[in-house]
Design a protein around this motif. Sequence first.
Motif, PDB file in Angstrom:
ATOM      1  N   ARG A  36       0.837  -1.199   0.000  1.00 30.85           N
ATOM      2  CA  ARG A  36       0.000   0.000   0.000  1.00 30.85           C
ATOM      3  C   ARG A  36       0.870   1.246   0.000  1.00 30.85           C
ATOM      4  NH1 ARG A  36      -4.198  -1.104  -2.229  1.00 30.85           N
ATOM      5  NH2 ARG A  36      -5.019   0.901  -1.512  1.00 30.85           N
ATOM      6  N   HIS A  37       0.443   2.255  -0.780  1.00 30.44           N
ATOM      7  CA  HIS A  37       1.215   3.494  -0.876  1.00 30.44           C
ATOM      8  C   HIS A  37       0.316   4.632  -1.320  1.00 30.44           C
ATOM      9  CE1 HIS A  37       1.208   2.868  -5.257  1.00 30.44           C
ATOM     10  NE2 HIS A  37       1.616   1.624  -5.026  1.00 30.44           N
ATOM     11  N   SER A  38       0.917   5.810  -1.454  1.00 30.74           N
ATOM     12  CA  SER A  38       0.141   7.023  -1.719  1.00 30.74           C
ATOM     13  C   SER A  38      -0.509   7.039  -3.098  1.00 30.74           C
ATOM     14  CB  SER A  38       1.050   8.253  -1.577  1.00 30.74           C
ATOM     15  OG  SER A  38       2.168   8.168  -2.456  1.00 30.74           O
ATOM     16  N   GLN A  39      -0.055   6.188  -4.023  1.00 33.85           N
ATOM     17  CA  GLN A  39      -0.620   6.158  -5.372  1.00 33.85           C
ATOM     18  C   GLN A  39      -1.400   4.871  -5.640  1.00 33.85           C
ATOM     19  OE1 GLN A  39      -0.326   8.908  -7.221  1.00 33.85           O
ATOM     20  NE2 GLN A  39       0.901   9.835  -5.597  1.00 33.85           N
ATOM     21  N   SER A  40      -1.743   4.130  -4.597  1.00 32.23           N
ATOM     22  CA  SER A  40      -2.423   2.848  -4.787  1.00 32.23           C
ATOM     23  C   SER A  40      -3.765   2.996  -5.492  1.00 32.23           C
ATOM     24  CB  SER A  40      -2.627   2.150  -3.436  1.00 32.23           C
ATOM     25  OG  SER A  40      -1.410   1.663  -2.919  1.00 32.23           O
ATOM     26  N   ALA A  41      -4.458   4.119  -5.276  1.00 32.84           N
ATOM     27  CA  ALA A  41      -5.782   4.297  -5.882  1.00 32.84           C
ATOM     28  C   ALA A  41      -5.708   4.214  -7.398  1.00 32.84           C
ATOM     29  CB  ALA A  41      -6.369   5.640  -5.445  1.00 32.84           C
ATOM     30  N   ILE A  42      -4.606   4.696  -7.975  1.00 29.84           N
ATOM     31  CA  ILE A  42      -4.466   4.644  -9.432  1.00 29.84           C
ATOM     32  C   ILE A  42      -4.333   3.202  -9.902  1.00 29.84           C
ATOM     33  CG2 ILE A  42      -2.976   5.302 -11.363  1.00 29.84           C
ATOM     34  CD1 ILE A  42      -2.275   7.837  -9.834  1.00 29.84           C
TER      35      ILE A  42
ATOM     36  N   PHE B  45     -10.203  17.205 -11.123  1.00 28.47           N
ATOM     37  CA  PHE B  45      -9.027  17.181 -10.255  1.00 28.47           C
ATOM     38  C   PHE B  45      -7.746  17.092 -11.087  1.00 28.47           C
ATOM     39  CE2 PHE B  45     -11.644  16.697  -6.523  1.00 28.47           C
ATOM     40  CZ  PHE B  45     -10.833  17.188  -5.502  1.00 28.47           C
ATOM     41  N   GLU B  46      -7.775  16.313 -12.163  1.00 31.13           N
ATOM     42  CA  GLU B  46      -6.603  16.250 -13.038  1.00 31.13           C
ATOM     43  C   GLU B  46      -6.328  17.605 -13.675  1.00 31.13           C
ATOM     44  OE1 GLU B  46      -7.692  13.154 -15.705  1.00 31.13           O
ATOM     45  OE2 GLU B  46      -7.292  11.537 -14.269  1.00 31.13           O
ATOM     46  N   LEU B  47      -7.420  18.324 -14.055  1.00 33.19           N
ATOM     47  CA  LEU B  47      -7.262  19.658 -14.623  1.00 33.19           C
ATOM     48  C   LEU B  47      -6.728  20.632 -13.568  1.00 33.19           C
ATOM     49  CD1 LEU B  47      -7.660  21.349 -17.166  1.00 33.19           C
ATOM     50  CD2 LEU B  47     -10.017  21.776 -16.452  1.00 33.19           C
ATOM     51  N   ALA B  48      -7.217  20.485 -12.330  1.00 36.18           N
ATOM     52  CA  ALA B  48      -6.720  21.336 -11.240  1.00 36.18           C
ATOM     53  C   ALA B  48      -5.229  21.105 -11.025  1.00 36.18           C
ATOM     54  CB  ALA B  48      -7.491  21.040  -9.954  1.00 36.18           C
TER      55      ALA B  48
ATOM     56  N   VAL C  14      -7.976  18.229   1.079  1.00 37.43           N
ATOM     57  CA  VAL C  14      -7.978  16.876   1.644  1.00 37.43           C
ATOM     58  C   VAL C  14      -8.108  15.840   0.536  1.00 37.43           C
ATOM     59  CG1 VAL C  14      -9.267  15.257   3.081  1.00 37.43           C
ATOM     60  CG2 VAL C  14      -8.843  17.582   3.904  1.00 37.43           C
ATOM     61  N   GLU C  15      -9.057  16.059  -0.375  1.00 33.60           N
ATOM     62  CA  GLU C  15      -9.270  15.092  -1.457  1.00 33.60           C
ATOM     63  C   GLU C  15      -8.094  15.100  -2.436  1.00 33.60           C
ATOM     64  OE1 GLU C  15     -12.632  13.776  -4.785  1.00 33.60           O
ATOM     65  OE2 GLU C  15     -13.089  15.354  -3.322  1.00 33.60           O
ATOM     66  N   TYR C  16      -7.526  16.271  -2.670  1.00 38.44           N
ATOM     67  CA  TYR C  16      -6.383  16.393  -3.576  1.00 38.44           C
ATOM     68  C   TYR C  16      -5.210  15.570  -3.040  1.00 38.44           C
ATOM     69  CZ  TYR C  16      -2.926  18.681  -6.620  1.00 38.44           C
ATOM     70  OH  TYR C  16      -1.951  18.942  -7.549  1.00 38.44           O
ATOM     71  N   ARG C  17      -4.919  15.687  -1.751  1.00 36.47           N
ATOM     72  CA  ARG C  17      -3.817  14.923  -1.156  1.00 36.47           C
ATOM     73  C   ARG C  17      -4.091  13.430  -1.256  1.00 36.47           C
ATOM     74  NH1 ARG C  17       0.454  15.552   2.271  1.00 36.47           N
ATOM     75  NH2 ARG C  17       0.066  17.756   2.648  1.00 36.47           N
ATOM     76  N   ARG C  18      -5.332  13.030  -1.034  1.00 34.11           N
ATOM     77  CA  ARG C  18      -5.662  11.605  -1.128  1.00 34.11           C
ATOM     78  C   ARG C  18      -5.445  11.080  -2.543  1.00 34.11           C
ATOM     79  NH1 ARG C  18      -9.934   8.943  -2.830  1.00 34.11           N
ATOM     80  NH2 ARG C  18     -11.250  10.780  -2.991  1.00 34.11           N
ATOM     81  N   ARG C  19      -5.751  11.894  -3.542  1.00 32.41           N
ATOM     82  CA  ARG C  19      -5.622  11.456  -4.922  1.00 32.41           C
ATOM     83  C   ARG C  19      -4.176  11.465  -5.412  1.00 32.41           C
ATOM     84  NH1 ARG C  19     -10.321  11.630  -8.284  1.00 32.41           N
ATOM     85  NH2 ARG C  19     -12.208  12.183  -7.132  1.00 32.41           N
ATOM     86  N   PHE C  20      -3.393  12.486  -5.022  1.00 32.08           N
ATOM     87  CA  PHE C  20      -2.085  12.702  -5.629  1.00 32.08           C
ATOM     88  C   PHE C  20      -0.909  12.562  -4.670  1.00 32.08           C
ATOM     89  CE2 PHE C  20      -5.053  15.439  -8.168  1.00 32.08           C
ATOM     90  CZ  PHE C  20      -5.053  14.640  -9.309  1.00 32.08           C
TER      91      PHE C  20
END
Length: 359
Positions: free
Chosen positions: A223-229, A294-297, A327-333
């Motif tokens: 598990r890591h910070s980019q696992s969602a991808i 979010f990708e555009l942001a 919060v959501e940005y950090r979770r995603r990226f």
Amino acid sequence: MPGDGLRFVRTSYRGEGPSRAEQAPGAGIARAQLVRTRDVCEAREVFSRVYAEATLEPTRGTPFGCALEVVSFGATRVVMGDWTGGGQASLPDIGKHYILSLSAGGESAGHHAGETFRVVPDRRGALFSPGRSCVLDIDAEFHGRTLVIDRGALDAHFTALTGAALRGPICFDVALDLENGPGRTVHEIAQLFRRQIEQAWASPVLLTALRGALFTSLLVHARHSQSAILDAPQPRVAPACVRKAEEYMAAHAAEPITLADIVAAAGVPERSLRAAFVACRGVPPMDFLRRRRFELARRHLAEPSAGASVAGVAAALGLGHPGRFSVEYRRRFGESPSETLSAGRAAAGLPRLQPRRRP
């Protein structure tokens, strides 16, 4: 030198591999005995060069011994450390590496990036991420088997798997269960790679394949910070209605479009479009639109205009309150939007934004 027959091989290990390594028959494989000694000062000197200015404090009043060997294959190295007497090692900065810590005998424990870990043979391992500190206590008899991976190599493998570029290092969960679940697969592949690279007849062709499998297993199963991808379902060939909806969303993501607008652009009933998106993309249309926003942001923050701000980007894209957006940005990226903006401003040569003073 102590008169016990133990040999100390001086090396230059910082970034370019050992200067007195034994070159294996296979191209790109180098082996070196870094140190084998009972002298604490010698062990400290070599240890600090292997692990970027690390410090070593043996347990007082106990006999000390240290043997360090390394086998290098391109951007991946196996460090075999055998310790007698125990003690504490401190790494103020892991540097530009990912480190998988395993044990062939004895235990170690400590903390890394605010998380605790324990390394137990065949049961528990630890994953250290770049740019973070680590402190570990080792048993009186400890046989560490550590895989050191250059950050650039693993980051490039992530991009090859996902098509997503990284702006910062992947941050792994430190503790790794080697007995159960996905961590067991990581351990089995790591052990196979380590055993092969230690053989005198090691094949670079086989090691290249095993290294790729090791990188994939770390990214997929740890598990890591980019696992969602990586956890996202693999894309299927999308029907025409999904492609039309995606094209419309890509063209109008920065506008306040609604589900009705997307349905009209797709030319099918809402229920049909929702079912097609869930089947092909794993999420309904509006969730997919939010992902695109979010990708555009992220693009706006990474390539900012002179007056760009986190609050301004969030408001322009309809992504809600800046706090919730962050919060959501950090979770995603894996980093905050302000960190992305700061890096973007630095890359563009723009001055840092000064915080507003409250009246």
